[in-house]
Motif scaffolding. Sequence first.
Motif, PDB file in Angstrom:
ATOM      1  N   ALA A   1      13.197  11.502  -2.355  1.00 54.68           N
ATOM      2  CA  ALA A   1      11.775  11.461  -2.005  1.00 54.68           C
ATOM      3  C   ALA A   1      11.316  10.014  -1.863  1.00 54.68           C
ATOM      4  O   ALA A   1      10.624   9.656  -0.906  1.00 54.68           O
ATOM      5  CB  ALA A   1      10.947  12.181  -3.077  1.00 54.68           C
ATOM      6  N   GLN A   2      11.747   9.181  -2.802  1.00 54.69           N
ATOM      7  CA  GLN A   2      11.372   7.763  -2.736  1.00 54.69           C
ATOM      8  C   GLN A   2      12.007   7.094  -1.521  1.00 54.69           C
ATOM      9  O   GLN A   2      11.366   6.295  -0.842  1.00 54.69           O
ATOM     10  CB  GLN A   2      11.817   7.061  -4.022  1.00 54.69           C
ATOM     11  CG  GLN A   2      11.044   7.528  -5.245  1.00 54.69           C
ATOM     12  CD  GLN A   2      10.060   6.488  -5.730  1.00 54.69           C
ATOM     13  OE1 GLN A   2      10.376   5.321  -5.836  1.00 54.69           O
ATOM     14  NE2 GLN A   2       8.850   6.914  -6.031  1.00 54.69           N
TER      15      GLN A   2
ATOM     16  N   THR B   1      10.437   5.281   5.811  1.00 54.28           N
ATOM     17  CA  THR B   1       9.278   5.398   6.705  1.00 54.28           C
ATOM     18  C   THR B   1       8.578   4.050   6.876  1.00 54.28           C
ATOM     19  O   THR B   1       8.095   3.718   7.956  1.00 54.28           O
ATOM     20  CB  THR B   1       8.283   6.434   6.144  1.00 54.28           C
ATOM     21  OG1 THR B   1       8.990   7.645   5.885  1.00 54.28           O
ATOM     22  CG2 THR B   1       7.152   6.713   7.110  1.00 54.28           C
ATOM     23  N   PHE B   2       8.521   3.282   5.801  1.00 53.51           N
ATOM     24  CA  PHE B   2       7.781   2.016   5.849  1.00 53.51           C
ATOM     25  C   PHE B   2       8.724   0.816   5.771  1.00 53.51           C
ATOM     26  O   PHE B   2       8.432  -0.183   5.129  1.00 53.51           O
ATOM     27  CB  PHE B   2       6.736   1.974   4.729  1.00 53.51           C
ATOM     28  CG  PHE B   2       5.777   3.135   4.798  1.00 53.51           C
ATOM     29  CD1 PHE B   2       4.752   3.138   5.725  1.00 53.51           C
ATOM     30  CD2 PHE B   2       5.936   4.238   3.967  1.00 53.51           C
ATOM     31  CE1 PHE B   2       3.882   4.210   5.818  1.00 53.51           C
ATOM     32  CE2 PHE B   2       5.076   5.318   4.061  1.00 53.51           C
ATOM     33  CZ  PHE B   2       4.041   5.305   4.983  1.00 53.51           C
TER      34      PHE B   2
ATOM     35  N   TRP C   1      12.726   8.362   1.249  1.00 56.09           N
ATOM     36  CA  TRP C   1      11.998   8.730   2.465  1.00 56.09           C
ATOM     37  C   TRP C   1      10.819   7.774   2.668  1.00 56.09           C
ATOM     38  O   TRP C   1      10.550   7.319   3.779  1.00 56.09           O
ATOM     39  CB  TRP C   1      11.527  10.187   2.377  1.00 56.09           C
ATOM     40  CG  TRP C   1      11.006  10.720   3.699  1.00 56.09           C
ATOM     41  CD1 TRP C   1      11.134  10.131   4.924  1.00 56.09           C
ATOM     42  CD2 TRP C   1      10.284  11.928   3.912  1.00 56.09           C
ATOM     43  NE1 TRP C   1      10.533  10.908   5.890  1.00 56.09           N
ATOM     44  CE2 TRP C   1      10.002  12.018   5.299  1.00 56.09           C
ATOM     45  CE3 TRP C   1       9.847  12.962   3.072  1.00 56.09           C
ATOM     46  CZ2 TRP C   1       9.294  13.082   5.859  1.00 56.09           C
ATOM     47  CZ3 TRP C   1       9.151  14.030   3.631  1.00 56.09           C
ATOM     48  CH2 TRP C   1       8.884  14.086   5.006  1.00 56.09           C
ATOM     49  N   VAL C   2      10.115   7.444   1.602  1.00 61.82           N
ATOM     50  CA  VAL C   2       8.994   6.497   1.698  1.00 61.82           C
ATOM     51  C   VAL C   2       9.503   5.126   2.137  1.00 61.82           C
ATOM     52  O   VAL C   2       8.958   4.502   3.051  1.00 61.82           O
ATOM     53  CB  VAL C   2       8.258   6.390   0.348  1.00 61.82           C
ATOM     54  CG1 VAL C   2       7.144   5.363   0.416  1.00 61.82           C
ATOM     55  CG2 VAL C   2       7.691   7.746  -0.064  1.00 61.82           C
TER      56      VAL C   2
ATOM     57  N   SER D   1      -3.830  -1.418   6.523  1.00 60.05           N
ATOM     58  CA  SER D   1      -3.577  -0.001   6.257  1.00 60.05           C
ATOM     59  C   SER D   1      -4.890   0.657   5.837  1.00 60.05           C
ATOM     60  O   SER D   1      -5.957   0.087   5.987  1.00 60.05           O
ATOM     61  CB  SER D   1      -2.536   0.149   5.157  1.00 60.05           C
ATOM     62  OG  SER D   1      -3.124  -0.106   3.901  1.00 60.05           O
ATOM     63  N   TYR D   2      -4.784   1.886   5.318  1.00 60.17           N
ATOM     64  CA  TYR D   2      -5.966   2.640   4.894  1.00 60.17           C
ATOM     65  C   TYR D   2      -6.712   1.955   3.756  1.00 60.17           C
ATOM     66  O   TYR D   2      -7.918   2.076   3.643  1.00 60.17           O
ATOM     67  CB  TYR D   2      -5.518   4.052   4.481  1.00 60.17           C
ATOM     68  CG  TYR D   2      -6.595   4.909   3.859  1.00 60.17           C
ATOM     69  CD1 TYR D   2      -7.621   5.427   4.650  1.00 60.17           C
ATOM     70  CD2 TYR D   2      -6.588   5.201   2.504  1.00 60.17           C
ATOM     71  CE1 TYR D   2      -8.610   6.204   4.093  1.00 60.17           C
ATOM     72  CE2 TYR D   2      -7.571   5.990   1.938  1.00 60.17           C
ATOM     73  CZ  TYR D   2      -8.578   6.484   2.736  1.00 60.17           C
ATOM     74  OH  TYR D   2      -9.564   7.262   2.168  1.00 60.17           O
TER      75      TYR D   2
ATOM     76  N   LEU E   1      14.531  13.166  -6.618  1.00 57.92           N
ATOM     77  CA  LEU E   1      13.485  12.175  -6.832  1.00 57.92           C
ATOM     78  C   LEU E   1      13.797  10.913  -6.037  1.00 57.92           C
ATOM     79  O   LEU E   1      12.923  10.338  -5.380  1.00 57.92           O
ATOM     80  CB  LEU E   1      13.351  11.839  -8.318  1.00 57.92           C
ATOM     81  CG  LEU E   1      13.038  13.014  -9.258  1.00 57.92           C
ATOM     82  CD1 LEU E   1      12.821  12.520 -10.687  1.00 57.92           C
ATOM     83  CD2 LEU E   1      11.802  13.760  -8.797  1.00 57.92           C
TER      84      LEU E   1
ATOM     85  N   PHE F   1       2.733   1.624  -3.687  1.00 56.56           N
ATOM     86  CA  PHE F   1       2.287   1.429  -5.066  1.00 56.56           C
ATOM     87  C   PHE F   1       2.184   2.730  -5.849  1.00 56.56           C
ATOM     88  O   PHE F   1       2.508   2.763  -7.031  1.00 56.56           O
ATOM     89  CB  PHE F   1       0.995   0.594  -5.124  1.00 56.56           C
ATOM     90  CG  PHE F   1      -0.284   1.372  -5.081  1.00 56.56           C
ATOM     91  CD1 PHE F   1      -0.829   1.758  -3.884  1.00 56.56           C
ATOM     92  CD2 PHE F   1      -0.945   1.721  -6.258  1.00 56.56           C
ATOM     93  CE1 PHE F   1      -2.014   2.482  -3.833  1.00 56.56           C
ATOM     94  CE2 PHE F   1      -2.138   2.445  -6.223  1.00 56.56           C
ATOM     95  CZ  PHE F   1      -2.662   2.829  -5.009  1.00 56.56           C
ATOM     96  N   LEU F   2       1.798   3.820  -5.179  1.00 45.89           N
ATOM     97  CA  LEU F   2       1.715   5.103  -5.895  1.00 45.89           C
ATOM     98  C   LEU F   2       3.099   5.560  -6.342  1.00 45.89           C
ATOM     99  O   LEU F   2       3.294   5.983  -7.486  1.00 45.89           O
ATOM    100  CB  LEU F   2       1.120   6.164  -4.975  1.00 45.89           C
ATOM    101  CG  LEU F   2      -0.391   6.201  -4.873  1.00 45.89           C
ATOM    102  CD1 LEU F   2      -0.800   7.185  -3.791  1.00 45.89           C
ATOM    103  CD2 LEU F   2      -0.970   6.631  -6.208  1.00 45.89           C
ATOM    104  N   GLY F   3       4.052   5.468  -5.412  1.00 45.88           N
ATOM    105  CA  GLY F   3       5.412   5.884  -5.726  1.00 45.88           C
ATOM    106  C   GLY F   3       6.101   4.945  -6.700  1.00 45.88           C
ATOM    107  O   GLY F   3       7.070   5.322  -7.357  1.00 45.88           O
TER     108      GLY F   3
ATOM    109  N   ALA G   1       0.789  -1.240   0.000  1.00 47.21           N
ATOM    110  CA  ALA G   1       0.000   0.000   0.000  1.00 47.21           C
ATOM    111  C   ALA G   1       0.824   1.293   0.000  1.00 47.21           C
ATOM    112  O   ALA G   1       0.590   2.156  -0.848  1.00 47.21           O
ATOM    113  CB  ALA G   1      -0.983  -0.022   1.169  1.00 47.21           C
ATOM    114  N   PRO G   2       1.796   1.447   0.926  1.00 47.63           N
ATOM    115  CA  PRO G   2       2.480   2.741   0.958  1.00 47.63           C
ATOM    116  C   PRO G   2       3.360   2.976  -0.274  1.00 47.63           C
ATOM    117  O   PRO G   2       3.775   4.095  -0.525  1.00 47.63           O
ATOM    118  CB  PRO G   2       3.356   2.670   2.204  1.00 47.63           C
ATOM    119  CG  PRO G   2       2.998   1.418   2.904  1.00 47.63           C
ATOM    120  CD  PRO G   2       2.318   0.524   1.943  1.00 47.63           C
TER     121      PRO G   2
END
Lengths: 416, 246
Positions: free
Chosen positions: B228-229, B235-236, B231-232, B244-245, B225, B48-50, B45-46
Motif C-alpha cells: 500500500a505504501q 504514484t508520487f 503504491w503511494v 498540491s491540495y 502494508l 505525510f499521512l502515510g 504532502a502526499p
Amino acid sequence: METVDLARLQFALTAGAHFLFVALTLGLVTLVVAVQTWATITGSPVHERMTRFWGQLYIINYAMGIVTGLVMEFQLGLSWSGLTEYAGNLFGAALALETLVAFFVESTFLGLWIFGWNKLNRWAHLAVIWVVALTAYASAFWILVSNGFLQNPVGYVVDGDRLRMTDFGALVANPAAQVAFFHVLGGAMIVGGVFMAGVSAYHLRRRSREQDFFRKSLRIGIAVALPATLFTATFGGLGFQTLQPAKAAAWTRDVSGLAAAQAEMVAAHGPGDYLPPVAWVQAGGMTMMLAFAVLMFFYGGSFLLMLARPAAHGFRLWHWLLTATIPLPFVAMISGWIFREMGRQPWAVYGLLTTAEAMSPVTGGQVRFSLAAFVTVFAVLIVVNSWLLARAARRGPDAVALGDRPIDVPSPALTF
Amino acid sequence: MEIFILAFFTLGYLVLAGADIGVGMLLPYLGRSGGERREVIAAIAPFFLGNEVWLVATAGVLAGMFPELEAELLHGNYGPVVVLLVSWVVRDVGLWLRGRLPGERWRLCWDGAVVAGSWGLALSWGALLGHVLLGLSGPIAALPALVLSALFAVHGLAFATLRLRGELRRRAAVLSGGAGEARTYALTAGALMVIGVLAGTRLPLDAGPTASLLTPVILTLLPLLVAAQAWVWWTFRHRVTGPSYL
C-alpha cells in the motif's frame, strides 16, 4: 480535583471530541463512497461534483479526528498504564490490530485519494476510497472490541497480577462489542445523513443555483438518516440486554437493584463504593432517547416531504428545520457515550480493575500540565476547524479545491 | 520476531516521517514566499499521512506486544511525550489548514504552526531518545535534542532535494551539492536507523504473551502494508511540478 479525576477529564475530553468528529467522518465517507461510485459508473457530472464537495467537507472534518485520535492512543500509555499493563494482552491486542489492520491502510490510502485525484485512473481512485471506508469501519470495529472488553471482559484468565488471553474468538464475539459496533455505525450514518440533508437544505433555502445538486444531496441525506435511525435504535435496544447490573439499575433508578449490585461487588472486592454516578447515567440516557425520538419523527415526516419536488425546492421553513437539526445526532452520540462510559464507573475493566487502579504513577502536576496543553490546543483547533467546515459548507460546490487543479501558482523565486 | 516487528515500524517512522519533520523545520529557509512554501509542502504532502501512521502502528505494536515497555516509555517520559504530541497535532493541523483559505496572513499563521510543530517534534524526539540512550534529563538533554534535530533537518534537506526542482532544489541541495542527494538521503536515513537501533538495545524488550497471537497476523499483513505504501511512493515518484491540495 484529584489526579485520577484530572486524568479522567483529560481522557474524556479527548475521546469525546474524537468520537464526535469520527462519527461525522464515518458517516460522510460512506456517502462519498456511494456518490463517487455512482459518478464513476455513470459518468454523471453532478455526482462527480457532489463527490468533490462532500469529499472536501469529509477531509476538513477528518483532520480533527486524526489529531484527537493520536493523543487518545498515546494517553493510554501516558496516564493509564495500569490498564495497559493489567489488560494489555487483551485490550492492547485489539488496539494493535486496529492500528495495523485498519488505520495504517486507511491513512495511507486517504493520502492517495486526496493527492491522487486526476492522477490515478478513475477506477483505481474509486477503489482507493472504498478501501478508506472499509478500513475506517474495521477501525471502529477493533476500537469497539477493545471498549467492549472494558465493558464486559471475556476470553481471559487472571494470571498473577494481570490478565492473559485464553480465547481470542470470545474477545471478538463479545456481545458488548458486536452490538455497540452496529449501534455506533448506525449512529455515524445518522450524523452523516443529517449533516448532508441539513447543508443541502441551507442551500435550497437560499435559492442556490445548484438546485439539482442539492435536491439530490438532500434526498440521499434523508434516505440514509431515516433507516439509520431505526437501525441504530434496534441495536441500542439490544445493547440494553448487555448492560452491567449496576448500569441497568442506575438507568431504571432501581434502588434494590443498585443495592444488590453494590452488595455483590463488596462481597467480591471488599468495602468501597461500586456504583456509577446515577445522575450522569440518567441524564445521558434520557438525552439520547429524547434526541432519538425527535429525529425519528422529524425524519419520518421529512422522508415523505422530500418525495414531493415542490417541497424539496420551496418549503423554506422545513429547510430551516433540517439545517437546525444538524447538531441533534451529535448530541445523541455524545449522550449515549456518556451513558455507556459513566455507567461503567468506577471500573476501568468492569469487575476487575478500577479506574483509580488503572492510573499511571504520575503526579498531579504532570497531569495538570498535559491537561492544560491538550485542552488549549484542542479548544482552539476545534473552533477553527468547525468554523472552516461551516464556511466550506456554506460556500457550496463552486469553491471546492479538492480534485481541482490548484489556483495559485508559486511566484517566481526571488534572487538576492 | 516481535522485536523485528517493533524495530520495523519504529525505524520506518524515523526514516520516512523524519524527512517530513526536517522539511517542516526548514520551511522558512526552503520557501521564501507563500507560493514557494506551498510548493515545498507539496514535496511531502502526499506522504505525510502515510508516514506518520508508522508511529501510530509502533504505538499499537507496543500496546499489544510490549504493554509494560509502552507504559514505562510513555509515562516515564511524560513531559517530552506530551510536547511531542502537542507538536505533532500543531504540525498536522498547520498542514491540513494552510491551504483552506486564500488569505496571506492565514497561510503565514499555519506555516508558522508547521515550522513550530516540526521543531517541537524534532526536539522532543531528541530529548526522548537522549533519555533512553544516554539517560540524560534536565538542561543537558538539550544537547542530544539539538543533535537529533540537526540530523532530521539534514535528512529533510536531502528528501527535498530529491523531490523539488529549480531554485527550490538548489536551495535544498546546500549541503549535498545536488548530485549526491540520494547518497545524502541514504546516509541520514542510516544514521537515524543506527540511533533507533542503539536506543532499542537500551530498552527491556520482553514481549508479552499475546505476541504469539499477533506475530503471525502482523507478518502476514506486512507485505500488504508495504505494498500500500509502495503504491503511494510509485504514484508520487516524480518531482513536484506545482502546488498540491495543501
